[in-house]
Write a protein that holds these residues in place. Sequence first.
Motif, PDB file in Angstrom:
ATOM      1  N   THR A  11     -11.659  39.683  44.638  1.00 50.10           N
ATOM      2  CA  THR A  11     -11.538  40.608  45.754  1.00 50.10           C
ATOM      3  C   THR A  11     -11.409  42.022  45.201  1.00 50.10           C
ATOM      4  O   THR A  11     -10.714  42.245  44.215  1.00 50.10           O
ATOM      5  CB  THR A  11     -10.288  40.253  46.591  1.00 50.10           C
ATOM      6  OG1 THR A  11     -10.373  38.889  46.972  1.00 50.10           O
ATOM      7  CG2 THR A  11     -10.170  41.119  47.803  1.00 50.10           C
ATOM      8  N   LYS A  13     -10.313  45.898  44.621  1.00 46.64           N
ATOM      9  CA  LYS A  13      -9.002  46.536  44.608  1.00 46.64           C
ATOM     10  C   LYS A  13      -8.679  47.124  45.976  1.00 46.64           C
ATOM     11  O   LYS A  13      -7.566  46.998  46.481  1.00 46.64           O
ATOM     12  CB  LYS A  13      -8.968  47.619  43.535  1.00 46.64           C
ATOM     13  CG  LYS A  13      -7.634  48.297  43.399  1.00 46.64           C
ATOM     14  CD  LYS A  13      -7.645  49.332  42.280  1.00 46.64           C
ATOM     15  CE  LYS A  13      -6.311  50.028  42.187  1.00 46.64           C
ATOM     16  NZ  LYS A  13      -6.308  51.056  41.144  1.00 46.64           N
ATOM     17  N   ARG A  16      -7.729  44.334  48.367  1.00 49.75           N
ATOM     18  CA  ARG A  16      -6.382  43.821  48.053  1.00 49.75           C
ATOM     19  C   ARG A  16      -5.315  44.782  48.563  1.00 49.75           C
ATOM     20  O   ARG A  16      -4.304  44.351  49.124  1.00 49.75           O
ATOM     21  CB  ARG A  16      -6.232  43.600  46.545  1.00 49.75           C
ATOM     22  CG  ARG A  16      -6.956  42.386  46.025  1.00 49.75           C
ATOM     23  CD  ARG A  16      -6.534  42.027  44.607  1.00 49.75           C
ATOM     24  NE  ARG A  16      -6.591  43.142  43.674  1.00 49.75           N
ATOM     25  CZ  ARG A  16      -7.635  43.452  42.901  1.00 49.75           C
ATOM     26  NH1 ARG A  16      -8.735  42.729  42.972  1.00 49.75           N
ATOM     27  NH2 ARG A  16      -7.569  44.483  42.082  1.00 49.75           N
ATOM     28  N   LYS A  17      -5.534  46.087  48.376  1.00 50.73           N
ATOM     29  CA  LYS A  17      -4.570  47.079  48.875  1.00 50.73           C
ATOM     30  C   LYS A  17      -4.468  47.010  50.391  1.00 50.73           C
ATOM     31  O   LYS A  17      -3.375  47.079  50.951  1.00 50.73           O
ATOM     32  CB  LYS A  17      -4.993  48.489  48.445  1.00 50.73           C
ATOM     33  CG  LYS A  17      -4.677  48.810  47.019  1.00 50.73           C
ATOM     34  CD  LYS A  17      -5.214  50.157  46.557  1.00 50.73           C
ATOM     35  CE  LYS A  17      -5.003  51.286  47.496  1.00 50.73           C
ATOM     36  NZ  LYS A  17      -5.477  52.580  47.002  1.00 50.73           N
ATOM     37  N   ASN A  19      -5.140  44.382  52.352  1.00 50.65           N
ATOM     38  CA  ASN A  19      -4.456  43.141  52.718  1.00 50.65           C
ATOM     39  C   ASN A  19      -2.951  43.265  52.519  1.00 50.65           C
ATOM     40  O   ASN A  19      -2.159  42.837  53.366  1.00 50.65           O
ATOM     41  CB  ASN A  19      -4.981  41.963  51.897  1.00 50.65           C
ATOM     42  CG  ASN A  19      -6.370  41.538  52.313  1.00 50.65           C
ATOM     43  OD1 ASN A  19      -6.832  41.847  53.402  1.00 50.65           O
ATOM     44  ND2 ASN A  19      -7.051  40.839  51.432  1.00 50.65           N
ATOM     45  N   GLN A  20      -2.546  43.849  51.392  1.00 46.72           N
ATOM     46  CA  GLN A  20      -1.121  44.037  51.117  1.00 46.72           C
ATOM     47  C   GLN A  20      -0.482  44.926  52.187  1.00 46.72           C
ATOM     48  O   GLN A  20       0.623  44.647  52.660  1.00 46.72           O
ATOM     49  CB  GLN A  20      -0.910  44.643  49.722  1.00 46.72           C
ATOM     50  CG  GLN A  20       0.544  44.883  49.371  1.00 46.72           C
ATOM     51  CD  GLN A  20       1.381  43.618  49.384  1.00 46.72           C
ATOM     52  OE1 GLN A  20       0.914  42.551  49.001  1.00 46.72           O
ATOM     53  NE2 GLN A  20       2.612  43.715  49.846  1.00 46.72           N
TER      54      GLN A  20
END
Length: 123
Positions: A11, A13, A16-17, A19-20
Amino acid sequence: MLMSFSALQMTSKSKRKGNQFEYESVKALEDVFTDFNPYVERAFMSDGRSIGEAADCDVRMKFRNEKFIVQCKRRRELPKWFLQTNSDILMTRRDRGQRYYCFTEEGIKKMIKFIRANQLSID
Protein backbone atom coordinates in the motif's frame (compact mmCIF):
# COMPACT_ATOMS: atom_id res chain seq x y z
CA MET A 1 4.22 -20.47 -7.73
CA LEU A 2 5.04 -17.01 -9.06
CA MET A 3 3.03 -14.01 -7.91
CA SER A 4 2.35 -11.04 -10.13
CA PHE A 5 4.01 -7.74 -9.31
CA SER A 6 0.64 -6.15 -8.48
CA ALA A 7 -0.05 -8.85 -5.89
CA LEU A 8 3.26 -8.02 -4.21
CA GLN A 9 2.83 -4.25 -4.22
CA MET A 10 2.57 -2.62 -0.83
CA THR A 11 0.00 0.00 0.00
CA SER A 12 1.32 3.46 -0.84
CA LYS A 13 2.60 5.68 1.96
CA SER A 14 -0.17 8.20 1.22
CA LYS A 15 -2.86 5.52 1.47
CA ARG A 16 -1.42 4.20 4.75
CA LYS A 17 -1.40 7.73 6.20
CA GLY A 18 -5.01 8.22 5.12
CA ASN A 19 -6.10 4.90 6.62
CA GLN A 20 -4.32 5.71 9.88
CA PHE A 21 -6.04 9.11 10.02
CA GLU A 22 -9.43 7.45 9.52
CA TYR A 23 -8.77 5.14 12.49
CA GLU A 24 -7.60 8.15 14.54
CA SER A 25 -10.75 10.02 13.52
CA VAL A 26 -13.03 7.23 14.75
CA LYS A 27 -11.32 7.32 18.16
CA ALA A 28 -11.35 11.14 18.29
CA LEU A 29 -15.08 11.30 17.49
CA GLU A 30 -15.83 8.67 20.14
CA ASP A 31 -13.79 10.66 22.67
CA VAL A 32 -15.14 14.13 21.84
CA PHE A 33 -18.78 13.01 21.75
CA THR A 34 -18.54 10.40 24.51
CA ASP A 35 -21.34 12.00 26.56
CA PHE A 36 -23.74 11.34 23.67
CA ASN A 37 -22.83 7.67 23.20
CA PRO A 38 -22.21 7.81 19.46
CA TYR A 39 -21.81 4.77 17.28
CA VAL A 40 -18.82 5.51 15.06
CA GLU A 41 -17.60 3.24 12.30
CA ARG A 42 -14.97 3.40 9.60
CA ALA A 43 -15.91 2.37 6.08
CA PHE A 44 -13.93 -0.63 4.85
CA MET A 45 -11.17 0.49 2.46
CA SER A 46 -12.41 4.10 2.71
CA ASP A 47 -15.45 3.18 0.62
CA GLY A 48 -18.74 4.26 2.16
CA ARG A 49 -20.61 1.71 0.06
CA SER A 50 -19.26 -0.94 2.45
CA ILE A 51 -21.54 0.54 5.15
CA GLY A 52 -24.43 1.51 2.89
CA GLU A 53 -23.37 5.10 2.21
CA ALA A 54 -21.98 7.03 -0.76
CA ALA A 55 -18.49 6.05 -1.88
CA ASP A 56 -16.90 9.23 -0.45
CA CYS A 57 -17.89 8.41 3.15
CA ASP A 58 -14.85 7.49 5.27
CA VAL A 59 -16.51 7.43 8.70
CA ARG A 60 -20.14 7.36 9.83
CA MET A 61 -21.25 8.55 13.26
CA LYS A 62 -24.75 7.88 14.59
CA PHE A 63 -26.59 9.53 17.47
CA ARG A 64 -30.03 8.20 18.18
CA ASN A 65 -31.81 8.37 14.79
CA GLU A 66 -29.40 10.81 13.13
CA LYS A 67 -26.24 10.05 11.19
CA PHE A 68 -23.27 12.19 10.30
CA ILE A 69 -21.01 11.37 7.38
CA VAL A 70 -17.34 12.24 7.80
CA GLN A 71 -14.81 12.68 5.01
CA CYS A 72 -11.28 12.53 6.43
CA LYS A 73 -8.51 14.51 4.76
CA ARG A 74 -4.96 14.52 6.06
CA ARG A 75 -2.53 16.95 4.48
CA ARG A 76 1.13 17.70 5.12
CA GLU A 77 0.30 21.42 5.14
CA LEU A 78 -2.90 23.42 5.44
CA PRO A 79 -3.31 26.84 3.85
CA LYS A 80 -2.13 29.62 6.17
CA TRP A 81 -5.55 31.30 6.11
CA PHE A 82 -7.04 28.05 7.49
CA LEU A 83 -4.85 28.13 10.59
CA GLN A 84 -6.64 30.78 12.62
CA THR A 85 -5.39 31.22 16.19
CA ASN A 86 -8.02 33.56 17.63
CA SER A 87 -11.19 31.96 16.29
CA ASP A 88 -13.45 29.28 17.71
CA ILE A 89 -15.09 28.62 14.35
CA LEU A 90 -13.69 29.10 10.87
CA MET A 91 -16.37 29.64 8.23
CA THR A 92 -15.47 29.41 4.59
CA ARG A 93 -17.16 29.02 1.23
CA ARG A 94 -16.33 29.37 -2.40
CA ASP A 95 -18.12 31.95 -4.52
CA ARG A 96 -21.79 31.01 -4.85
CA GLY A 97 -21.14 27.86 -2.81
CA GLN A 98 -22.31 26.52 0.52
CA ARG A 99 -20.70 27.52 3.81
CA TYR A 100 -18.39 25.17 5.70
CA TYR A 101 -17.92 25.46 9.46
CA CYS A 102 -14.59 24.20 10.78
CA PHE A 103 -13.76 23.65 14.43
CA THR A 104 -10.55 22.69 16.14
CA GLU A 105 -10.90 19.77 18.53
CA GLU A 106 -10.74 22.20 21.44
CA GLY A 107 -13.36 24.41 19.78
CA ILE A 108 -15.88 21.58 19.41
CA LYS A 109 -15.21 20.48 23.02
CA LYS A 110 -15.87 24.07 24.13
CA MET A 111 -19.21 24.12 22.28
CA ILE A 112 -20.27 20.75 23.72
CA LYS A 113 -19.33 21.91 27.22
CA PHE A 114 -21.38 25.08 26.73
CA ILE A 115 -24.41 23.11 25.51
CA ARG A 116 -24.18 20.68 28.43
CA ALA A 117 -23.62 23.43 31.04
CA ASN A 118 -26.62 25.40 29.82
CA GLN A 119 -28.76 22.27 29.45
CA LEU A 120 -29.53 23.08 25.85
CA SER A 121 -31.47 20.32 24.17
CA ILE A 122 -29.76 18.44 21.39
CA ASP A 123 -33.06 16.93 20.25
